[in-house]
Design an enzyme around this catalytic site. Structure first.
Site, PDB file in Angstrom:
ATOM      1  N   ASP A  24       0.840  -1.207   0.000  1.00  0.00           N
ATOM      2  CA  ASP A  24       0.000   0.000   0.000  1.00  0.00           C
ATOM      3  C   ASP A  24       0.874   1.255   0.000  1.00  0.00           C
ATOM      4  O   ASP A  24       1.993   1.250   0.522  1.00  0.00           O
ATOM      5  CB  ASP A  24      -0.891  -0.024   1.256  1.00  0.00           C
ATOM      6  CG  ASP A  24      -2.045   0.950   1.150  1.00  0.00           C
ATOM      7  OD1 ASP A  24      -2.285   1.500   0.059  1.00  0.00           O
ATOM      8  OD2 ASP A  24      -2.710   1.173   2.184  1.00  0.00           O
ATOM      9  N   GLY A  27      -0.032   5.359  -4.398  1.00  0.00           N
ATOM     10  CA  GLY A  27      -0.695   6.601  -4.799  1.00  0.00           C
ATOM     11  C   GLY A  27      -0.131   7.793  -4.042  1.00  0.00           C
ATOM     12  O   GLY A  27       0.216   8.831  -4.640  1.00  0.00           O
ATOM     13  N   TRP A  29       2.733   8.024  -2.546  1.00  0.00           N
ATOM     14  CA  TRP A  29       4.140   8.192  -2.922  1.00  0.00           C
ATOM     15  C   TRP A  29       4.243   9.055  -4.189  1.00  0.00           C
ATOM     16  O   TRP A  29       5.068   9.958  -4.271  1.00  0.00           O
ATOM     17  CB  TRP A  29       4.753   6.813  -3.148  1.00  0.00           C
ATOM     18  CG  TRP A  29       6.232   6.784  -3.416  1.00  0.00           C
ATOM     19  CD1 TRP A  29       7.230   6.682  -2.481  1.00  0.00           C
ATOM     20  CD2 TRP A  29       6.877   6.836  -4.697  1.00  0.00           C
ATOM     21  NE1 TRP A  29       8.458   6.661  -3.098  1.00  0.00           N
ATOM     22  CE2 TRP A  29       8.270   6.755  -4.463  1.00  0.00           C
ATOM     23  CE3 TRP A  29       6.424   6.930  -5.999  1.00  0.00           C
ATOM     24  CZ2 TRP A  29       9.213   6.774  -5.488  1.00  0.00           C
ATOM     25  CZ3 TRP A  29       7.355   6.957  -7.038  1.00  0.00           C
ATOM     26  CH2 TRP A  29       8.730   6.881  -6.779  1.00  0.00           C
ATOM     27  N   ARG A  37      -0.899   8.892 -10.085  1.00  0.00           N
ATOM     28  CA  ARG A  37      -0.864   7.691  -9.244  1.00  0.00           C
ATOM     29  C   ARG A  37      -0.150   6.524  -9.925  1.00  0.00           C
ATOM     30  O   ARG A  37       0.542   5.733  -9.282  1.00  0.00           O
ATOM     31  CB  ARG A  37      -2.284   7.287  -8.838  1.00  0.00           C
ATOM     32  CG  ARG A  37      -2.991   8.316  -7.969  1.00  0.00           C
ATOM     33  CD  ARG A  37      -4.443   7.917  -7.725  1.00  0.00           C
ATOM     34  NE  ARG A  37      -4.530   6.604  -7.114  1.00  0.00           N
ATOM     35  CZ  ARG A  37      -4.351   6.357  -5.819  1.00  0.00           C
ATOM     36  NH1 ARG A  37      -4.091   7.350  -4.982  1.00  0.00           N
ATOM     37  NH2 ARG A  37      -4.449   5.139  -5.353  1.00  0.00           N
ATOM     38  N   SER A  69      -7.292  -5.793  -5.705  1.00  0.00           N
ATOM     39  CA  SER A  69      -8.376  -6.401  -4.928  1.00  0.00           C
ATOM     40  C   SER A  69      -9.693  -6.343  -5.695  1.00  0.00           C
ATOM     41  O   SER A  69      -9.849  -5.566  -6.655  1.00  0.00           O
ATOM     42  CB  SER A  69      -8.524  -5.686  -3.583  1.00  0.00           C
ATOM     43  OG  SER A  69      -9.178  -4.444  -3.773  1.00  0.00           O
ATOM     44  N   GLU A  71     -12.126  -4.957  -4.736  1.00  0.00           N
ATOM     45  CA  GLU A  71     -12.664  -3.610  -4.505  1.00  0.00           C
ATOM     46  C   GLU A  71     -11.959  -2.552  -5.371  1.00  0.00           C
ATOM     47  O   GLU A  71     -12.467  -1.444  -5.544  1.00  0.00           O
ATOM     48  CB  GLU A  71     -12.509  -3.210  -3.025  1.00  0.00           C
ATOM     49  CG  GLU A  71     -13.411  -3.975  -2.062  1.00  0.00           C
ATOM     50  CD  GLU A  71     -12.986  -5.418  -1.834  1.00  0.00           C
ATOM     51  OE1 GLU A  71     -11.764  -5.690  -1.815  1.00  0.00           O
ATOM     52  OE2 GLU A  71     -13.864  -6.295  -1.699  1.00  0.00           O
ATOM     53  N   ASN A  72     -10.793  -2.896  -5.909  1.00  0.00           N
ATOM     54  CA  ASN A  72     -10.021  -1.899  -6.662  1.00  0.00           C
ATOM     55  C   ASN A  72     -10.671  -1.487  -7.992  1.00  0.00           C
ATOM     56  O   ASN A  72     -10.280  -0.481  -8.588  1.00  0.00           O
ATOM     57  CB  ASN A  72      -8.588  -2.393  -6.922  1.00  0.00           C
ATOM     58  CG  ASN A  72      -7.694  -2.329  -5.700  1.00  0.00           C
ATOM     59  OD1 ASN A  72      -6.754  -3.121  -5.558  1.00  0.00           O
ATOM     60  ND2 ASN A  72      -7.969  -1.407  -4.784  1.00  0.00           N
ATOM     61  N   TRP A  73     -11.686  -2.227  -8.434  1.00  0.00           N
ATOM     62  CA  TRP A  73     -12.408  -1.821  -9.656  1.00  0.00           C
ATOM     63  C   TRP A  73     -13.108  -0.488  -9.465  1.00  0.00           C
ATOM     64  O   TRP A  73     -13.486   0.158 -10.439  1.00  0.00           O
ATOM     65  CB  TRP A  73     -13.453  -2.882 -10.035  1.00  0.00           C
ATOM     66  CG  TRP A  73     -12.859  -4.212 -10.375  1.00  0.00           C
ATOM     67  CD1 TRP A  73     -12.867  -5.334  -9.576  1.00  0.00           C
ATOM     68  CD2 TRP A  73     -12.172  -4.595 -11.569  1.00  0.00           C
ATOM     69  NE1 TRP A  73     -12.220  -6.371 -10.210  1.00  0.00           N
ATOM     70  CE2 TRP A  73     -11.793  -5.939 -11.429  1.00  0.00           C
ATOM     71  CE3 TRP A  73     -11.832  -3.922 -12.749  1.00  0.00           C
ATOM     72  CZ2 TRP A  73     -11.092  -6.634 -12.429  1.00  0.00           C
ATOM     73  CZ3 TRP A  73     -11.143  -4.619 -13.744  1.00  0.00           C
ATOM     74  CH2 TRP A  73     -10.777  -5.952 -13.566  1.00  0.00           C
ATOM     75  N   ARG A 192       1.847  -4.937   6.154  1.00  0.00           N
ATOM     76  CA  ARG A 192       1.148  -3.914   5.376  1.00  0.00           C
ATOM     77  C   ARG A 192       1.950  -2.627   5.445  1.00  0.00           C
ATOM     78  O   ARG A 192       2.286  -2.152   6.539  1.00  0.00           O
ATOM     79  CB  ARG A 192      -0.255  -3.662   5.904  1.00  0.00           C
ATOM     80  CG  ARG A 192      -0.958  -2.613   5.031  1.00  0.00           C
ATOM     81  CD  ARG A 192      -2.397  -2.375   5.407  1.00  0.00           C
ATOM     82  NE  ARG A 192      -3.012  -1.506   4.403  1.00  0.00           N
ATOM     83  CZ  ARG A 192      -4.252  -1.588   3.980  1.00  0.00           C
ATOM     84  NH1 ARG A 192      -5.036  -2.512   4.461  1.00  0.00           N
ATOM     85  NH2 ARG A 192      -4.717  -0.755   3.068  1.00  0.00           N
ATOM     86  N   GLU A 211       1.214 -13.481  12.266  1.00  0.00           N
ATOM     87  CA  GLU A 211       1.689 -12.280  12.939  1.00  0.00           C
ATOM     88  C   GLU A 211       1.534 -11.125  11.953  1.00  0.00           C
ATOM     89  O   GLU A 211       1.626 -11.336  10.731  1.00  0.00           O
ATOM     90  CB  GLU A 211       3.168 -12.437  13.317  1.00  0.00           C
ATOM     91  CG  GLU A 211       3.451 -13.588  14.252  1.00  0.00           C
ATOM     92  CD  GLU A 211       2.986 -13.308  15.680  1.00  0.00           C
ATOM     93  OE1 GLU A 211       3.056 -12.140  16.107  1.00  0.00           O
ATOM     94  OE2 GLU A 211       2.549 -14.268  16.350  1.00  0.00           O
TER      95      GLU A 211
HETATM   96  C1  FPP Z   1      -2.157   0.141  -3.206  1.00  0.00           C
HETATM   97  O1  FPP Z   1      -1.618   1.428  -3.130  1.00  0.00           O
HETATM   98  C2  FPP Z   1      -1.605  -0.551  -4.338  1.00  0.00           C
HETATM   99  C3  FPP Z   1      -2.306  -1.132  -5.347  1.00  0.00           C
HETATM  100  C4  FPP Z   1      -3.777  -1.133  -5.423  1.00  0.00           C
HETATM  101  C5  FPP Z   1      -1.622  -1.759  -6.473  1.00  0.00           C
HETATM  102  C6  FPP Z   1      -0.449  -2.617  -6.116  1.00  0.00           C
HETATM  103  C7  FPP Z   1       0.343  -2.752  -7.315  1.00  0.00           C
HETATM  104  C8  FPP Z   1       1.677  -2.706  -7.367  1.00  0.00           C
HETATM  105  C9  FPP Z   1       2.586  -2.649  -6.223  1.00  0.00           C
HETATM  106  C10 FPP Z   1       2.303  -2.663  -8.674  1.00  0.00           C
HETATM  107  C11 FPP Z   1       2.671  -3.824  -9.381  1.00  0.00           C
HETATM  108  C12 FPP Z   1       2.474  -5.176  -8.889  1.00  0.00           C
HETATM  109  C13 FPP Z   1       2.856  -6.226  -9.628  1.00  0.00           C
HETATM  110  C14 FPP Z   1       2.637  -7.600  -9.167  1.00  0.00           C
HETATM  111  C15 FPP Z   1       3.523  -6.021 -10.921  1.00  0.00           C
HETATM  112  P1  FPP Z   1      -2.575   2.664  -3.301  1.00  0.00           P
HETATM  113  O2  FPP Z   1      -2.634   3.025  -4.721  1.00  0.00           O
HETATM  114  O3  FPP Z   1      -3.901   2.358  -2.685  1.00  0.00           O
HETATM  115  O4  FPP Z   1      -1.844   3.772  -2.499  1.00  0.00           O
HETATM  116  P2  FPP Z   1      -2.520   4.951  -1.676  1.00  0.00           P
HETATM  117  O5  FPP Z   1      -3.182   4.293  -0.488  1.00  0.00           O
HETATM  118  O6  FPP Z   1      -1.362   5.781  -1.281  1.00  0.00           O
HETATM  119  O7  FPP Z   1      -3.474   5.639  -2.577  1.00  0.00           O
END
Ligand code: FPP
Length: 246
Positions: A24, A27, A29, A37, A69, A71-73, A192, A211
């Site tokens: 996590d 975005g 970062w 993002r 996830s 939910e990410n849609w 996490r 853990e």
């Molecule tokens: C959550 O951070 C991250 C994701 C929903 C995507 C995870 C994907 C990667 C690490 C990239 C590539 C993975 C592979 C396997 C190639 P966020 O966007 O929710 O961050 P935020 O909470 O700061 O908005």
């Protein structure tokens, strides 16, 4: 055996065998750098390689990462499409290195909603790495813990309806056999990043006795050194599984 990648020798005592990571903070970062993002997701993908490569050096045999996830849609169409493109490119770009470095890749989650090209790449990568045993990398893509349990229950109910399973034989050992993770051990440690202390529907059944480490680092800043330190700290923990101190 010549040609087969071997683990390094500087293994960490008591190292977790299976580490699961909620990656996590991509975005935030990117936002901190005034960038879109997706820039953060690309930086996050580069970290995946570093962390996977560090596993055999420290003794982690199974690594499971939460890439997308169920939910990410709900994210914008631009972000979702960008992530799907990133997953396709990651597979194409990393396949050779994953094969030669002894990594076996599996995907968990519901593939039905993913596009055909991505599904084909996922299947091909699983097949191409199927003989590898050094590190087991599982990528959770369109994965949700509740969705996984619901899909597992549906299959289990199907077996009951068809007479292949008797309801009296259903116990704690039965359901996991229907989960996407049925060939994996439960995670010992779940990490996490990004300062959020939630599990967000990740490995709900499997992490009953895991853990947890919730750390402030944003995923694109998460280094293999920090990963090693968390694994070393795990070695000092006393896991009781509901029992008393040994
Ligand atoms: C959550 O951070 C991250 C994701 C929903 C995507 C995870 C994907 C990667 C690490 C990239 C590539 C993975 C592979 C396997 C190639 P966020 O966007 O929710 O961050 P935020 O909470 O700061 O908005």
């Amino acid at each position: 055996m010549a040609g087969v990648p071997q683990p390094q020798v500087n293994l960490i005592p008591g190292c977790p065998r299976h580490v699961a990571i909620i990656m996590d903070g991509n975005g935030r970062w990117a936002t901190q750098r005034g960038r879109p993002r997706l820039y953060g997701h690309h930086a996050g993908a580069r970290r995946v390689r570093e962390i996977v490569e560090s596993c055999p050096q420290i003794g982690v045999e199974y690594l499971t990462i939460f890439a997308f996830s169920t939910e990410n849609w709900k994210r914008t169409q631009v972000e979702v499409a960008g992530l799907m493109t990133l997953f396709r490119r990651y597979i194409v770009k990393e396949t050779r290195a994953l094969i030669t470095s002894g990594v076996r890749v599996r995907f968990i989650g519901d593939r039905l909603r993913l596009d055909d090209k991505l599904i084909a790449l996922m299947n091909d990568l699983e097949t191409a790495t199927a003989q590898n045993t050094l590190v087991h990398l599982t990528i959770a893509l369109n994965y949700g813990g509740r969705d996984e349990v619901a899909r597992a229950t549906k299959r289990l109910a199907g077996d009951v309806a068809e007479g292949r399973l008797h309801p009296d034989d259903v116990d704690e050992e039965t359901l996991p056999r229907y989960l996407d993770t049925h060939v994996l051990p439960d995670p010992d440690l779940v990490i996490r990043t990004s300062g959020e202390a939630r599990i967000s529907n990740f490995l709900l059944w499997q992490s009953a006795y895991s853990e947890y480490e919730f750390i402030d680092t944003l995923w694109p800043d998460f280094t293999s050194d920090e990963f090693k330190n968390l694994c070393a700290a795990f070695g000092g923990r006393d896991r009781r599984y509901g029992g008393v101190l040994g």
